[in-house]
Scaffold this motif. Sequence first.
Motif, PDB file in Angstrom:
ATOM      1  N   PHE A  57     -18.198  22.305 -23.408  1.00  0.00           N
ATOM      2  CA  PHE A  57     -18.169  23.605 -24.088  1.00  0.00           C
ATOM      3  C   PHE A  57     -18.594  23.509 -25.546  1.00  0.00           C
ATOM      4  O   PHE A  57     -19.358  24.338 -26.043  1.00  0.00           O
ATOM      5  N   ASP A  66     -24.636  27.072 -28.797  1.00  0.00           N
ATOM      6  CA  ASP A  66     -24.398  27.828 -27.565  1.00  0.00           C
ATOM      7  C   ASP A  66     -23.105  28.637 -27.686  1.00  0.00           C
ATOM      8  O   ASP A  66     -22.156  28.437 -26.930  1.00  0.00           O
ATOM      9  N   HIS A  67     -23.076  29.525 -28.682  1.00  0.00           N
ATOM     10  CA  HIS A  67     -21.940  30.445 -28.815  1.00  0.00           C
ATOM     11  C   HIS A  67     -22.404  31.671 -29.582  1.00  0.00           C
ATOM     12  O   HIS A  67     -23.533  31.701 -30.104  1.00  0.00           O
ATOM     13  N   ASP A 103     -22.945  25.409  -5.737  1.00  0.00           N
ATOM     14  CA  ASP A 103     -21.577  24.901  -5.912  1.00  0.00           C
ATOM     15  C   ASP A 103     -21.472  23.399  -5.717  1.00  0.00           C
ATOM     16  O   ASP A 103     -20.407  22.816  -5.952  1.00  0.00           O
ATOM     17  N   HIS A 108     -27.943  33.976 -15.067  1.00  0.00           N
ATOM     18  CA  HIS A 108     -27.258  33.576 -16.295  1.00  0.00           C
ATOM     19  C   HIS A 108     -25.986  32.768 -16.036  1.00  0.00           C
ATOM     20  O   HIS A 108     -25.850  31.622 -16.478  1.00  0.00           O
ATOM     21  N   ASP A 109     -25.027  33.345 -15.330  1.00  0.00           N
ATOM     22  CA  ASP A 109     -23.739  32.678 -15.180  1.00  0.00           C
ATOM     23  C   ASP A 109     -23.816  31.445 -14.287  1.00  0.00           C
ATOM     24  O   ASP A 109     -23.043  30.497 -14.466  1.00  0.00           O
ATOM     25  N   GLN A 110     -24.739  31.440 -13.357  1.00  0.00           N
ATOM     26  CA  GLN A 110     -24.914  30.259 -12.508  1.00  0.00           C
ATOM     27  C   GLN A 110     -25.314  29.049 -13.349  1.00  0.00           C
ATOM     28  O   GLN A 110     -24.988  27.912 -13.016  1.00  0.00           O
ATOM     29  N   LYS A 156     -20.835  25.078 -19.831  1.00  0.00           N
ATOM     30  CA  LYS A 156     -19.710  25.394 -20.711  1.00  0.00           C
ATOM     31  C   LYS A 156     -18.410  24.791 -20.194  1.00  0.00           C
ATOM     32  O   LYS A 156     -17.493  24.517 -20.976  1.00  0.00           O
ATOM     33  N   THR A 157     -18.323  24.572 -18.904  1.00  0.00           N
ATOM     34  CA  THR A 157     -17.155  23.897 -18.347  1.00  0.00           C
ATOM     35  C   THR A 157     -17.195  22.392 -18.654  1.00  0.00           C
ATOM     36  O   THR A 157     -16.192  21.795 -19.035  1.00  0.00           O
ATOM     37  N   LEU A 187     -24.792  28.959 -17.030  1.00  0.00           N
ATOM     38  CA  LEU A 187     -23.941  28.741 -18.198  1.00  0.00           C
ATOM     39  C   LEU A 187     -22.520  28.309 -17.861  1.00  0.00           C
ATOM     40  O   LEU A 187     -21.886  27.600 -18.646  1.00  0.00           O
ATOM     41  N   ILE A 188     -21.998  28.709 -16.704  1.00  0.00           N
ATOM     42  CA  ILE A 188     -20.641  28.302 -16.351  1.00  0.00           C
ATOM     43  C   ILE A 188     -20.525  26.781 -16.247  1.00  0.00           C
ATOM     44  O   ILE A 188     -19.606  26.191 -16.826  1.00  0.00           O
ATOM     45  N   PRO A 189     -21.427  26.081 -15.545  1.00  0.00           N
ATOM     46  CA  PRO A 189     -21.253  24.629 -15.457  1.00  0.00           C
ATOM     47  C   PRO A 189     -21.367  23.914 -16.791  1.00  0.00           C
ATOM     48  O   PRO A 189     -20.564  23.018 -17.082  1.00  0.00           O
TER      49      PRO A 189
END
Length: 324
Positions: free
Chosen positions: A274, A292-293, A243, A262-264, A270-271, A266-268
């Motif tokens: 994007f 990336d979509h 974080d 994965h989400d750890q 894409k935020t 891709l979230i940053p």
Amino acid sequence: MTQAPLPVVVSCGEPAGIGPEVAARAWAALAGEVPMVWLGDPRHLPKGVAAQVIDRPQQAADLSSDVLPVIARDFGPDAVPGTPDPAHAQHVIDMIALGVSLVRDGAASALCTAPINKKALKDGADFAYPGHTEYLAALGGVDDVVMMLASDQLRVVPATIHIALDQVPIQLTPERLRRVIETTHAGLRDRFGIKHPRLAIAGLNPHAGEGGTMGLQEEQWIAPLVSMMNDEGYTLTGPLPADTMFHAAARTRYDAAIAMYHDQALIPIKTLDFDKGVNVTLGLPFIRTSPDHGTAFDIAGKGLANPTSMIEAIRLAHRIAEAQ
């Protein structure tokens, strides 16, 4: 006489998704900057796209920049936006394999893949791979590949990808993390020209375990692995609390971040970026990028799809190839 640069080949992806339309718009945006050839059934391109069928990528250099070069295959049925057809599945797979062959044979510089739908491929052709990356690894004859998400603001690699969250602590082993770090390091050096890559390693647990009070993996083996690899000549930091790794100041301290799942990862990205994030597969014996979509069936054929990620994916593939 200067030889024309080899084109980037772009596989069609799922015809019922947004792949054909974002590829066509990317070609229009990149005309004169990046030579490209589309692989697929020309009938699946948006109406009004001026396409010219060619037999081999080198012929693209002889065409006007206002004509999209296409190596064509007959997929059979027309594509219905938003509704994948099982009859198209094997053709979609074949276009990926064709793209790999063209690059490996020296007829094209790099491969950019449009999004596929794994369920559609499994239903129509019993596709045996979790996704593009695993299939490309099989075609390339390699085991250790990693998925890097890259933009001007961040490069990040998930050490585990398309698995359930409860499987991450099981499949995330010291051996696996070492291979991901090694492959990422080599990819940054060989594909991106970074002589001494700096890698930030995320912790698995909140606050990177906080001294063992929130998980033991960091103390038991992640930190020792980081220390061992630093002794071997790598430049690694971590394990770090995820974080606090992705704010602006933190991102200046590394060339890529290794996330644990994965989400750890891709979230940053894409935020932060994007529309411009690009998927780059490291560890392959050829250059491969992708937007990336996904297939975005809900907006396919409506002219609403944003082509920016596809534009950036083709541009990055060309840039990497030119630097080799």
